[in-house]
Write a protein that holds these residues in place. Structure first.
Motif, PDB file in Angstrom:
ATOM      1  N   ILE A 139      76.352 -22.930 -47.665  1.00 17.81           N
ATOM      2  CA  ILE A 139      77.032 -22.894 -46.363  1.00 17.81           C
ATOM      3  C   ILE A 139      78.315 -23.697 -46.464  1.00 17.81           C
ATOM      4  N   VAL A 140      79.438 -23.040 -46.227  1.00 18.55           N
ATOM      5  CA  VAL A 140      80.754 -23.666 -46.377  1.00 18.55           C
ATOM      6  C   VAL A 140      81.558 -23.466 -45.093  1.00 18.55           C
ATOM      7  N   PRO A 141      82.578 -24.306 -44.876  1.00 24.32           N
ATOM      8  CA  PRO A 141      83.452 -24.042 -43.728  1.00 24.32           C
ATOM      9  C   PRO A 141      84.161 -22.702 -43.898  1.00 24.32           C
ATOM     10  N   ALA A 142      84.366 -22.009 -42.797  1.00 24.42           N
ATOM     11  CA  ALA A 142      85.148 -20.776 -42.858  1.00 24.42           C
ATOM     12  C   ALA A 142      86.574 -21.106 -43.279  1.00 24.42           C
ATOM     13  N   PHE A 143      87.225 -20.142 -43.911  1.00 21.65           N
ATOM     14  CA  PHE A 143      88.559 -20.356 -44.455  1.00 21.65           C
ATOM     15  C   PHE A 143      89.636 -20.220 -43.376  1.00 21.65           C
ATOM     16  N   VAL A 144      90.743 -20.918 -43.597  1.00 25.43           N
ATOM     17  CA  VAL A 144      91.955 -20.757 -42.789  1.00 25.43           C
ATOM     18  C   VAL A 144      93.062 -20.343 -43.751  1.00 25.43           C
ATOM     19  N   ASN A 145      93.539 -19.123 -43.607  1.00 24.02           N
ATOM     20  CA  ASN A 145      94.625 -18.604 -44.440  1.00 24.02           C
ATOM     21  C   ASN A 145      95.932 -19.079 -43.812  1.00 24.02           C
ATOM     22  N   ALA A 146      96.577 -20.066 -44.464  1.00 20.77           N
ATOM     23  CA  ALA A 146      97.636 -20.809 -43.799  1.00 20.77           C
ATOM     24  C   ALA A 146      99.013 -20.157 -43.863  1.00 20.77           C
ATOM     25  N   HIS A 147      99.143 -19.032 -44.547  1.00 19.20           N
ATOM     26  CA  HIS A 147     100.421 -18.301 -44.493  1.00 19.20           C
ATOM     27  C   HIS A 147     100.191 -16.826 -44.777  1.00 19.20           C
ATOM     28  N   THR A 148     100.455 -16.014 -43.749  1.00 18.98           N
ATOM     29  CA  THR A 148     100.355 -14.562 -43.899  1.00 18.98           C
ATOM     30  C   THR A 148     101.549 -13.895 -43.239  1.00 18.98           C
ATOM     31  N   HIS A 149     101.758 -12.654 -43.630  1.00 16.76           N
ATOM     32  CA  HIS A 149     102.662 -11.738 -42.937  1.00 16.76           C
ATOM     33  C   HIS A 149     101.833 -10.477 -42.668  1.00 16.76           C
ATOM     34  N   ILE A 150     101.137 -10.465 -41.548  1.00 21.70           N
ATOM     35  CA  ILE A 150     100.184  -9.400 -41.235  1.00 21.70           C
ATOM     36  C   ILE A 150     100.878  -8.071 -40.968  1.00 21.70           C
ATOM     37  N   GLY A 151     102.114  -8.117 -40.464  1.00 29.21           N
ATOM     38  CA  GLY A 151     102.830  -6.868 -40.218  1.00 29.21           C
ATOM     39  C   GLY A 151     102.989  -6.014 -41.458  1.00 29.21           C
ATOM     40  N   ASP A 152     102.965  -6.662 -42.628  1.00 30.93           N
ATOM     41  CA  ASP A 152     103.078  -5.926 -43.894  1.00 30.93           C
ATOM     42  C   ASP A 152     101.925  -4.956 -44.124  1.00 30.93           C
ATOM     43  N   SER A 153     100.922  -5.017 -43.266  1.00 31.33           N
ATOM     44  CA  SER A 153      99.771  -4.123 -43.418  1.00 31.33           C
ATOM     45  C   SER A 153     100.160  -2.651 -43.338  1.00 31.33           C
ATOM     46  N   VAL A 154     101.359  -2.349 -42.805  1.00 31.38           N
ATOM     47  CA  VAL A 154     101.814  -0.958 -42.741  1.00 31.38           C
ATOM     48  C   VAL A 154     102.466  -0.527 -44.048  1.00 31.38           C
ATOM     49  N   ALA A 155     102.583  -1.431 -45.019  1.00 31.76           N
ATOM     50  CA  ALA A 155     103.314  -1.114 -46.251  1.00 31.76           C
ATOM     51  C   ALA A 155     102.601  -1.658 -47.487  1.00 31.76           C
ATOM     52  N   LYS A 156     101.282  -1.573 -47.521  1.00 31.10           N
ATOM     53  CA  LYS A 156     100.521  -2.127 -48.640  1.00 31.10           C
ATOM     54  C   LYS A 156     100.962  -1.506 -49.969  1.00 31.10           C
ATOM     55  N   ASP A 157     101.286  -2.374 -50.916  1.00 30.64           N
ATOM     56  CA  ASP A 157     101.648  -1.998 -52.287  1.00 30.64           C
ATOM     57  C   ASP A 157     102.957  -1.236 -52.403  1.00 30.64           C
ATOM     58  N   ALA A 158     103.683  -1.090 -51.300  1.00 28.27           N
ATOM     59  CA  ALA A 158     104.946  -0.353 -51.361  1.00 28.27           C
ATOM     60  C   ALA A 158     105.996  -1.096 -52.173  1.00 28.27           C
ATOM     61  N   ALA A 159     105.857  -2.419 -52.286  1.00 29.66           N
ATOM     62  CA  ALA A 159     106.875  -3.219 -52.967  1.00 29.66           C
ATOM     63  C   ALA A 159     106.488  -3.590 -54.396  1.00 29.66           C
ATOM     64  N   ALA A 160     105.489  -2.927 -54.940  1.00 30.67           N
ATOM     65  CA  ALA A 160     105.038  -3.256 -56.294  1.00 30.67           C
ATOM     66  C   ALA A 160     106.199  -3.160 -57.279  1.00 30.67           C
ATOM     67  N   GLY A 161     106.413  -4.237 -58.024  1.00 33.01           N
ATOM     68  CA  GLY A 161     107.447  -4.250 -59.036  1.00 33.01           C
ATOM     69  C   GLY A 161     108.825  -4.640 -58.553  1.00 33.01           C
ATOM     70  N   LEU A 162     109.003  -4.848 -57.249  1.00 28.70           N
ATOM     71  CA  LEU A 162     110.314  -5.195 -56.715  1.00 28.70           C
ATOM     72  C   LEU A 162     110.545  -6.706 -56.766  1.00 28.70           C
ATOM     73  N   SER A 163     111.816  -7.098 -56.735  1.00 31.35           N
ATOM     74  CA  SER A 163     112.172  -8.507 -56.680  1.00 31.35           C
ATOM     75  C   SER A 163     111.968  -9.040 -55.266  1.00 31.35           C
ATOM     76  N   LEU A 164     112.107 -10.354 -55.116  1.00 29.98           N
ATOM     77  CA  LEU A 164     112.003 -10.972 -53.800  1.00 29.98           C
ATOM     78  C   LEU A 164     112.992 -10.362 -52.820  1.00 29.98           C
ATOM     79  N   ASP A 165     114.261 -10.257 -53.223  1.00 29.51           N
ATOM     80  CA  ASP A 165     115.281  -9.704 -52.326  1.00 29.51           C
ATOM     81  C   ASP A 165     114.960  -8.267 -51.950  1.00 29.51           C
ATOM     82  N   GLU A 166     114.562  -7.471 -52.933  1.00 25.40           N
ATOM     83  CA  GLU A 166     114.282  -6.061 -52.681  1.00 25.40           C
ATOM     84  C   GLU A 166     113.041  -5.881 -51.821  1.00 25.40           C
ATOM     85  N   ALA A 167     112.054  -6.769 -51.981  1.00 23.65           N
ATOM     86  CA  ALA A 167     110.766  -6.590 -51.316  1.00 23.65           C
ATOM     87  C   ALA A 167     110.737  -7.120 -49.891  1.00 23.65           C
TER      88      ALA A 167
END
Length: 337
Positions: free
Chosen positions: A42-70
């Motif tokens: 039994i462990v404390p539930a996790f807190v994911n301290a940094h997300t960008h949930i809106g990206d859920s509409v574009a999963k894996d679309a940025a594979a292989g791109l740089s930071l600027d491009e992605a």
């Protein structure tokens, strides 16, 4: 009243206790040593301290791109995908990600939500009762604070955020900002805002660390995302030695929001202990957002993950903390309370 029995990782030090957690009315009433045959962990539930949930509409679309491009605003693939997304599509995609997080042990996430007031409203709509909670760090005009829980700035080199910082101070809500992701040039300017939270700090140097410690600014590290975008390796040992550090999975388009993956990656790649990493994934994120979870002790909200310690994966492990951080996966989750 309900009792959860097994090996309890109790308190801020996650001391393994063979016993039970007593839960009543959604809160932890007692943590007690007692004889038990349960192999659950039994462990404390996790807190994911940094997300960008809106990206859920574009999963894996940025594979292989740089930071600027992605992901860098305003012309990256991410921002083009967000602009093109239908609202109902966006809300549905975000809700699915939040539901996945809840099922796999994450009780809350601190989300940098793009698209201003409407973006924050869309995430509020997505965060229904059966999914992970969303602590929303909004963007755009300071009016977003009428909807969001705080403000999330893209970076000090992108714009002047003085008005947004002042609005957060006036309302008593957190101001968070990305810093030190592509390079170190925006770290001192970010610290000049006296932020409540810095994200990334990949390129933090000693002068930055000294300021972080002096100003008591917590940091969220996102090591898997940094690796995917090839921006460098955060100095996690040094960050932990200077301030509170939490873990985040960052962009959903790049990484699934798995705290199990993030913990395993962090403990095997960096000079940190399993207990430190478990604290980064639970207690630290909760404290940053003022959430009443992240520690198993009486009086706290009962936000708990029950793992099957007798699963084919975890059975025989010599240390329950090491097992949770290094070895456990979503398949070992029996229940999220």
């Amino acid at each position: 009243m309900e009792e959860l029995s097994g090996t309890v990782l109790a308190g801020r030090s996650f001391d393994p206790i063979r016993g039970r957690v007593v839960v009543a009315d959604g809160r932890i009433e007692a943590v007690e040593e007692t004889d038990t045959t349960s192999t659950d962990i039994i462990v404390p539930a996790f807190v994911n301290a940094h997300t960008h949930i809106g990206d859920s509409v574009a999963k894996d679309a940025a594979a292989g791109l740089s930071l600027d491009e992605a992901v860098v605003p305003p012309d990256s693939l991410k921002h083009r995908q967000l602009a093109a997304a239908d609202r109902s599509e966006l809300v549905s995609a975000m809700r699915r990600t939040l539901r996945l997080m809840r099922r796999t042990g994450t009780v809350s996430c601190l989300d940098f939500r793009e698209q201003g007031v409407e973006g924050a409203r869309a995430l509020r709509e997505a965060a229904t009762a059966d999914v992970a909670d969303a602590f929303i760090l909004g963007s755009g005009d300071p009016a977003v604070l009428d909807v969001a829980d705080g403000y999330g700035a893209s970076g000090a080199n992108d714009a002047d955020f003085a008005d947004e910082r002042a609005a957060c101070a006036e309302r008593g809500v957190p101001f968070a900002i990305h810093a030190g992701e592509p390079d170190a040039t925006d770290i001192h300017p970010a610290l000049d805002y006296d932020p409540d939270l810095l994200v990334h700090m990949v390129h933090a140097q000693q002068a930055h660390l000294d300021r972080v410690a002096e100003q008591s600014v917590p940091i969220v590290a996102c090591p898997r995302a940094n690796a995917v975008l090839d921006v460098g390796t955060p100095p996690i040992r040094e960050l932990v030695d200077h301030t509170t550090v939490a873990l985040g999975t960052d962009n959903v388009m790049l990484n699934p929001p798995s705290m199990f993956r993030e913990m395993s990656y962090t403990v095997t790649r960096f000079d940190v202990t399993a207990r430190e990493v478990l604290r980064m994934a639970t207690t630290a994120g909760a404290e940053i957002a003022g959430l009443d979870c992240g520690v198993i002790e009486p009086g706290r909200r009962a936000a708990l993950v029950v793992l099957d310690g007798d699963s084919d994966n975890l059975a025989g492990s010599a240390d329950p903390v090491e097992a949770v951080v290094r070895r456990a996966t979503e398949l070992d989750v029996k229940r999220v309370v």
